[in-house]
Design a protein around this motif. Structure first.
Motif, PDB file in Angstrom:
ATOM      1  N   VAL A   1      33.864  41.930  44.097  1.00  0.00           N
ATOM      2  CA  VAL A   1      33.626  40.644  43.631  1.00  0.00           C
ATOM      3  C   VAL A   1      34.014  39.735  44.486  1.00  0.00           C
ATOM      4  O   VAL A   1      35.129  39.570  44.800  1.00  0.00           O
ATOM      5  CB  VAL A   1      34.262  40.756  42.380  1.00  0.00           C
ATOM      6  N   GLY A   2      32.871  38.685  45.224  1.00  0.00           N
ATOM      7  CA  GLY A   2      33.222  37.831  46.143  1.00  0.00           C
ATOM      8  C   GLY A   2      32.847  36.597  45.672  1.00  0.00           C
ATOM      9  O   GLY A   2      31.645  36.227  45.046  1.00  0.00           O
ATOM     10  N   PHE A   3      33.582  35.588  45.808  1.00  0.00           N
ATOM     11  CA  PHE A   3      33.297  34.176  45.628  1.00  0.00           C
ATOM     12  C   PHE A   3      32.979  33.169  46.699  1.00  0.00           C
ATOM     13  O   PHE A   3      33.750  33.291  47.633  1.00  0.00           O
ATOM     14  CB  PHE A   3      34.391  33.289  44.756  1.00  0.00           C
TER      15      PHE A   3
ATOM     16  N   LEU B   1      38.604  41.807  44.734  1.00  0.00           N
ATOM     17  CA  LEU B   1      38.256  40.422  44.751  1.00  0.00           C
ATOM     18  C   LEU B   1      38.504  39.846  46.056  1.00  0.00           C
ATOM     19  O   LEU B   1      39.700  39.767  46.924  1.00  0.00           O
ATOM     20  CB  LEU B   1      39.315  39.683  43.787  1.00  0.00           C
ATOM     21  N   LEU B   2      37.593  38.964  46.359  1.00  0.00           N
ATOM     22  CA  LEU B   2      37.299  38.147  47.593  1.00  0.00           C
ATOM     23  C   LEU B   2      37.149  36.824  47.789  1.00  0.00           C
ATOM     24  O   LEU B   2      36.187  36.197  47.155  1.00  0.00           O
ATOM     25  CB  LEU B   2      36.073  38.880  48.615  1.00  0.00           C
ATOM     26  N   HIS B   3      38.018  36.206  48.127  1.00  0.00           N
ATOM     27  CA  HIS B   3      38.082  34.609  47.850  1.00  0.00           C
ATOM     28  C   HIS B   3      37.231  33.809  48.896  1.00  0.00           C
ATOM     29  O   HIS B   3      36.839  34.379  49.668  1.00  0.00           O
ATOM     30  CB  HIS B   3      39.707  34.195  48.198  1.00  0.00           C
ATOM     31  N   GLY B   4      37.198  32.672  48.383  1.00  0.00           N
ATOM     32  CA  GLY B   4      36.273  31.850  49.327  1.00  0.00           C
ATOM     33  C   GLY B   4      37.035  31.285  50.497  1.00  0.00           C
ATOM     34  O   GLY B   4      38.244  31.403  50.953  1.00  0.00           O
TER      35      GLY B   4
ATOM     36  N   TYR C   1      42.970  45.974  40.101  1.00  0.00           N
ATOM     37  CA  TYR C   1      42.215  44.874  40.843  1.00  0.00           C
ATOM     38  C   TYR C   1      43.131  44.486  42.459  1.00  0.00           C
ATOM     39  O   TYR C   1      44.264  44.565  42.151  1.00  0.00           O
ATOM     40  CB  TYR C   1      42.408  43.618  39.885  1.00  0.00           C
ATOM     41  N   ALA C   2      42.638  44.256  43.190  1.00  0.00           N
ATOM     42  CA  ALA C   2      43.135  43.894  44.383  1.00  0.00           C
ATOM     43  C   ALA C   2      42.358  42.704  45.234  1.00  0.00           C
ATOM     44  O   ALA C   2      41.380  42.820  45.517  1.00  0.00           O
ATOM     45  CB  ALA C   2      43.020  44.937  45.463  1.00  0.00           C
ATOM     46  N   ALA C   3      43.135  41.625  45.249  1.00  0.00           N
ATOM     47  CA  ALA C   3      42.701  40.623  45.924  1.00  0.00           C
ATOM     48  C   ALA C   3      43.277  40.518  47.356  1.00  0.00           C
ATOM     49  O   ALA C   3      44.625  40.469  47.722  1.00  0.00           O
ATOM     50  CB  ALA C   3      43.016  39.279  45.349  1.00  0.00           C
ATOM     51  N   VAL C   4      42.398  40.538  48.485  1.00  0.00           N
ATOM     52  CA  VAL C   4      42.704  40.782  49.894  1.00  0.00           C
ATOM     53  C   VAL C   4      42.663  39.259  50.548  1.00  0.00           C
ATOM     54  O   VAL C   4      41.640  38.506  50.237  1.00  0.00           O
ATOM     55  CB  VAL C   4      41.603  41.729  50.543  1.00  0.00           C
ATOM     56  N   ARG C   5      43.807  38.951  51.256  1.00  0.00           N
ATOM     57  CA  ARG C   5      43.566  37.780  52.025  1.00  0.00           C
ATOM     58  C   ARG C   5      42.716  37.827  53.297  1.00  0.00           C
ATOM     59  O   ARG C   5      43.156  38.689  54.219  1.00  0.00           O
ATOM     60  CB  ARG C   5      44.992  37.409  52.563  1.00  0.00           C
ATOM     61  N   ALA C   6      41.727  37.124  53.609  1.00  0.00           N
ATOM     62  CA  ALA C   6      40.908  36.916  54.682  1.00  0.00           C
ATOM     63  C   ALA C   6      41.581  36.949  55.821  1.00  0.00           C
ATOM     64  O   ALA C   6      42.970  36.479  55.917  1.00  0.00           O
ATOM     65  CB  ALA C   6      39.752  35.897  54.592  1.00  0.00           C
ATOM     66  N   PRO C   7      41.341  37.581  56.979  1.00  0.00           N
ATOM     67  CA  PRO C   7      42.142  37.783  58.391  1.00  0.00           C
ATOM     68  C   PRO C   7      42.288  36.546  59.052  1.00  0.00           C
ATOM     69  O   PRO C   7      42.857  36.503  60.247  1.00  0.00           O
ATOM     70  CB  PRO C   7      41.528  38.731  58.908  1.00  0.00           C
TER      71      PRO C   7
ATOM     72  N   GLU D   1      44.498  34.833  48.714  1.00  0.00           N
ATOM     73  CA  GLU D   1      44.454  35.975  47.742  1.00  0.00           C
ATOM     74  C   GLU D   1      44.937  35.633  46.298  1.00  0.00           C
ATOM     75  O   GLU D   1      44.716  36.033  45.128  1.00  0.00           O
ATOM     76  CB  GLU D   1      45.096  37.302  48.418  1.00  0.00           C
ATOM     77  N   GLN D   2      45.973  34.771  46.393  1.00  0.00           N
ATOM     78  CA  GLN D   2      46.827  34.349  45.110  1.00  0.00           C
ATOM     79  C   GLN D   2      45.804  33.601  44.132  1.00  0.00           C
ATOM     80  O   GLN D   2      46.066  33.641  43.096  1.00  0.00           O
ATOM     81  CB  GLN D   2      48.023  33.635  45.457  1.00  0.00           C
ATOM     82  N   GLU D   3      44.934  32.964  44.757  1.00  0.00           N
ATOM     83  CA  GLU D   3      44.061  32.035  43.676  1.00  0.00           C
ATOM     84  C   GLU D   3      42.956  33.035  43.040  1.00  0.00           C
ATOM     85  O   GLU D   3      42.951  32.749  41.992  1.00  0.00           O
ATOM     86  CB  GLU D   3      43.096  31.070  44.879  1.00  0.00           C
ATOM     87  N   ILE D   4      42.570  33.895  43.795  1.00  0.00           N
ATOM     88  CA  ILE D   4      41.294  34.738  43.156  1.00  0.00           C
ATOM     89  C   ILE D   4      41.836  35.932  42.395  1.00  0.00           C
ATOM     90  O   ILE D   4      41.224  36.490  41.339  1.00  0.00           O
ATOM     91  CB  ILE D   4      40.349  35.135  44.136  1.00  0.00           C
ATOM     92  N   ILE D   5      43.146  36.246  42.576  1.00  0.00           N
ATOM     93  CA  ILE D   5      43.590  37.434  41.635  1.00  0.00           C
ATOM     94  C   ILE D   5      43.901  36.758  40.425  1.00  0.00           C
ATOM     95  O   ILE D   5      43.685  37.837  39.158  1.00  0.00           O
ATOM     96  CB  ILE D   5      45.087  37.941  42.250  1.00  0.00           C
TER      97      ILE D   5
END
Length: 212
Positions: free
Chosen positions: A104-106, A27-30, A51-57, A35-39
């Motif tokens: 899955v990206g938002f 899961l890729l957040h906006g 499911y793994a939501a990664v924090r953008a760098p 990451e905690q929001e999109i998980i």
């Protein structure tokens, strides 16, 4: 901890299956989120995958971003290349080649997911671009037939005023047409947020792609 690209070691939130053989949904957040929001989206998606939501760098606006941009939905090519390489370093460790992975990206995460897909279409069992644009003119190929037969899910909001309409339309046209993708596409009467019917359609689509 930083790796050779100068980005931090990925911060990842996880949900779902803990079976190492389970298919992985990333899961890729906006932009400006984390990451905690999109998980939380995993609660609405099928049981079975991990499911793994990664924090953008890239730190930005109280949250994080996947790439530097020249305007909304328009990544700087060098920045996108660097963050995609960073992401692939992480992914190829947690999900070796051949294990099923869906993206899955938002919003900004949809542009990043699209970049990853266009860069290496064979790597992913499916890619969902939610309320975002593909990264056109950003150093990844958007040639005809690039995604031939690749499963893609597209959801857009008819009243979305965050992503430029021309980019939404260009994404819609490319994925449903010349890309050759096996596209499932829907537009709902919402703005820049995930419509409940789109969420349940995404859940069904993931179930078919990963668990059928």
């Amino acid at each position: 901890m930083h790796n050779h690209l100068g980005f931090p070691t990925p911060v990842v939130a996880i949900a779902g299956s803990t079976d190492p053989a389970a298919p992985l949904v990333v899961l890729l957040h906006g932009r400006g989120s984390h990451e905690q929001e999109i998980i939380a989206l995993a609660d609405h998606l099928p049981a079975g995958p991990a499911y793994a939501a990664v924090r953008a760098p890239i730190a930005e606006g109280g949250g994080y971003a996947w790439f530097a941009n020249r305007g909304i939905g328009r990544p700087v090519p060098e920045s996108l290349r660097a963050t995609m390489d960073w992401f692939r370093g992480w992914l190829d460790e947690v999900a070796p080649a051949g294990s099923p992975v869906a993206l899955v990206g938002f919003s900004g995460g949809a542009a990043f997911a699209g970049g990853l897909l266009l860069d290496d279409p064979a790597r992913y069992a499916g890619t969902a671009a939610l309320y975002g644009t593909l990264p056109f003119d950003a150093g990844v190929p958007t040639t005809p037939g690039r995604l031939a037969g690749v499963p893609v899910f597209v959801a857009q909001g008819e009243h979305d005023t965050v992503i430029p309409r021309e980019l939404l339309d260009r994404t819609w046209g490319y994925l449903r047409g010349e890309s050759g993708a096996a596209a499932t596409a829907r537009r709902d009467p919402v703005g820049h947020s995930i419509a409940a019917p789109a969420r349940s359609a995404l859940s069904d689509w993931l179930r078919q792609r990963l668990l059928a």
